[in-house]
Design a protein around this motif. Sequence first.
Motif, PDB file in Angstrom:
ATOM      1  N   THR A  47       0.805  -1.220   0.000  1.00 47.62           N
ATOM      2  CA  THR A  47       0.000   0.000   0.000  1.00 47.62           C
ATOM      3  C   THR A  47       0.841   1.273   0.000  1.00 47.62           C
ATOM      4  O   THR A  47       0.681   2.119  -0.882  1.00 47.62           O
ATOM      5  CB  THR A  47      -0.968  -0.010   1.199  1.00 47.62           C
ATOM      6  OG1 THR A  47      -1.810  -1.160   1.108  1.00 47.62           O
ATOM      7  CG2 THR A  47      -1.828   1.236   1.208  1.00 47.62           C
TER       8      THR A  47
ATOM      9  N   GLU B 299       2.039   4.275  -3.353  1.00 48.56           N
ATOM     10  CA  GLU B 299       1.970   5.733  -3.250  1.00 48.56           C
ATOM     11  C   GLU B 299       3.344   6.364  -3.425  1.00 48.56           C
ATOM     12  O   GLU B 299       3.493   7.409  -4.056  1.00 48.56           O
ATOM     13  CB  GLU B 299       1.378   6.110  -1.889  1.00 48.56           C
ATOM     14  CG  GLU B 299       1.051   7.583  -1.739  1.00 48.56           C
ATOM     15  CD  GLU B 299       2.240   8.407  -1.318  1.00 48.56           C
ATOM     16  OE1 GLU B 299       2.290   9.593  -1.689  1.00 48.56           O
ATOM     17  OE2 GLU B 299       3.125   7.880  -0.620  1.00 48.56           O
TER      18      GLU B 299
ATOM     19  N   VAL C 102      -6.607  -3.189  -1.484  1.00 52.06           N
ATOM     20  CA  VAL C 102      -5.444  -2.944  -0.643  1.00 52.06           C
ATOM     21  C   VAL C 102      -4.287  -2.366  -1.454  1.00 52.06           C
ATOM     22  O   VAL C 102      -3.624  -1.422  -1.029  1.00 52.06           O
ATOM     23  CB  VAL C 102      -5.011  -4.246   0.057  1.00 52.06           C
ATOM     24  CG1 VAL C 102      -3.764  -4.011   0.899  1.00 52.06           C
ATOM     25  CG2 VAL C 102      -6.146  -4.775   0.921  1.00 52.06           C
TER      26      VAL C 102
ATOM     27  N   ASN D 271      -4.212  -0.509  -4.099  1.00 50.34           N
ATOM     28  CA  ASN D 271      -4.378   0.854  -4.599  1.00 50.34           C
ATOM     29  C   ASN D 271      -5.064   1.762  -3.581  1.00 50.34           C
ATOM     30  O   ASN D 271      -5.684   2.759  -3.955  1.00 50.34           O
ATOM     31  CB  ASN D 271      -5.196   0.843  -5.899  1.00 50.34           C
ATOM     32  CG  ASN D 271      -4.472   0.123  -7.013  1.00 50.34           C
ATOM     33  OD1 ASN D 271      -3.269   0.252  -7.167  1.00 50.34           O
ATOM     34  ND2 ASN D 271      -5.204  -0.657  -7.791  1.00 50.34           N
ATOM     35  N   ALA D 272      -4.959   1.426  -2.317  1.00 48.94           N
ATOM     36  CA  ALA D 272      -5.664   2.192  -1.290  1.00 48.94           C
ATOM     37  C   ALA D 272      -5.236   3.650  -1.264  1.00 48.94           C
ATOM     38  O   ALA D 272      -6.068   4.553  -1.077  1.00 48.94           O
ATOM     39  CB  ALA D 272      -5.430   1.548   0.083  1.00 48.94           C
TER      40      ALA D 272
END
Length: 463
Positions: free
Chosen positions: A107, A111, A332, A334-335
Motif C-alpha cells: 500500500t 503511493e 489494498v 491501490n488504497a
Amino acid sequence: MAGIVTEPWSVAENGNPSITAKGSSKELRLGRTAHNMSSSSLRKKSDLRVIQKVPYKGLKDFLSNLQEVILGTKLAILFPAIPAAIICTYCGVSQPWIFGLSLLGLTPLAERVSFLTEQLAFYTGPTLGGLLNATCGNATELIIAILALTNNKVAVVKYSLLGSILSNLLLVLGTSLFCGGIANIRREQRFDRKQADVNFFLLLLGFLCHLLPLLVGYLKNGEASAAVLSDMQLSISRGFSIVMLISYIAYLVFQLWTHRQLFDAQEQEDEYDDDVEQETAVISFWSGFAWLVGMTLVIALLSEYVVATIEEASDKWNLSVSFISIILLPIVGNAAEHAGAVIFAFKNKLDISLGVALGSATQIGLFVVPLTIIVAWILGINMDLNFGPLETGCLAVSIIITAFTLQDGSSHYMKGLVLLLCYFIIAICFFVDKLPQKQNAIHLGHQAMNNVVTATGGGVFSS
C-alpha cells in the motif's frame, strides 16, 4: 516580475534545484497527472531543521532523502509490514499472515512510486514525466501479473487485472461521487465530460477485445472441436493485444501532445486556490531514480510473496481465489490512490477524481492486460483474453453503467451510491463462488492449453 515563473526542472539543470517556483503557472504542473495529484493528498511536509544541522554532507543528504521518501507520507505507519513479511517468510510463519502483511506493505509502496515519478518529472519535463507515469502508474498490478505468470497462475492474473478495472470504475468512482455529493450536498458538482468520453471510447474498445474471444467459444459445430476453438481464442487474443497496445500509444500521444488541454483542465481552478503549495523537487534526479529502482524491487519481492501464498490464504480464510484476486488485491494495493481520489471529491474537484478512476482503468485495460498477454506469449504460456462469461459480463455492466452515470457532466451522491451498490453485488457474487477447478472451466489451465496447441498446430499468433 511576479508573472515570471521558473520551471523547476530547468532550474535543476542549471545547478540550483533548491530554488522554489510558485504554483501560479499552469505550465509548471503540466507534468502532474490526476494520479500524481491524488497521491499528493496523502503526503505530509517534512521538517528537515534537525537534519540540516548534520555536519557531513553525504550523511545529511541520505537522512534528508530518507525523511522525504519514507516518512513523507501519511501511510508511513504501514512500512513496518514490509520487514515483518520478510521475517515471517524465513521464520516459517503461517502463509496467510505473510499474504496479509505483504498486501499491507504494498500500500505505501504504490503511493511512493507515484511520488518518485513526480519528482523525476521535475527534471525531465512534463511530457517525459507523463510518459513515466503512464508506464509506472500501475507498476504493482503489472509486477503481480508477471510474477503470477511465471508461476503459471494465469487465473490469478486475469482475476487481479479484472478486479483493478472493476475497482476503479465502481468502488473508487462510486465512493468519490458519493462522498463528494454528501460533502457538497448544497452545491452542484460538475466536471468536464471530454476527458471521460475519451476514456470510455477506449474502455469499450478493450471490452470488444474481451468479448469476441469469449463468443468464439460458443461457435461450436460438427466440424470445429473444442481444441480448435481454444486455439482460435489464443490466436485472436494475441492479435487483439497488439491492437490494444497501439490504441494505448495513440492515447498517450492524444493525452500528452495533441490534446493535452483536455487532461489539464482540472488544474485551471487550482491556479487561484489559496492553499496551493509551492512546487519544487525535494530530492535529486539520481536519488529519485535510485529510490524508484529500489522500491520496484521491494514491490517485486512482496508481489512474489502474494502470488506464492494466495492459494493457502484462500484455503485458510475460506475465501475463493477469485474473490481475493478481484476484490481484496485491488482494494489494498491501490488504497493510497483511491483515498486521494475521495479527498479531492470532498473538495469538489471531481475532474481529478475522474482522472484517477477512469485513467487507471484505461491504463489497466489497454496497457497492462495486453502487455501481460504479450509477456505470456514470449514466456511460452498460453493466456487469452477470454476471462469467462461471468467476468466479462461484470466488465460490460461496469463500463456501461459508469458511462450512463457520467453522461450529463454533473454528479450527486445518488450516482455514487448506485455505483457502490453495483460493486457490492459483484463482490457478493464472487464471495459465494465456491466452484472447484474454476481455472480449467474458463480455459485458464496452462497444461490444458499446451495440449490444445500441440494437437491443433499453431496459427499466425500461436507459439
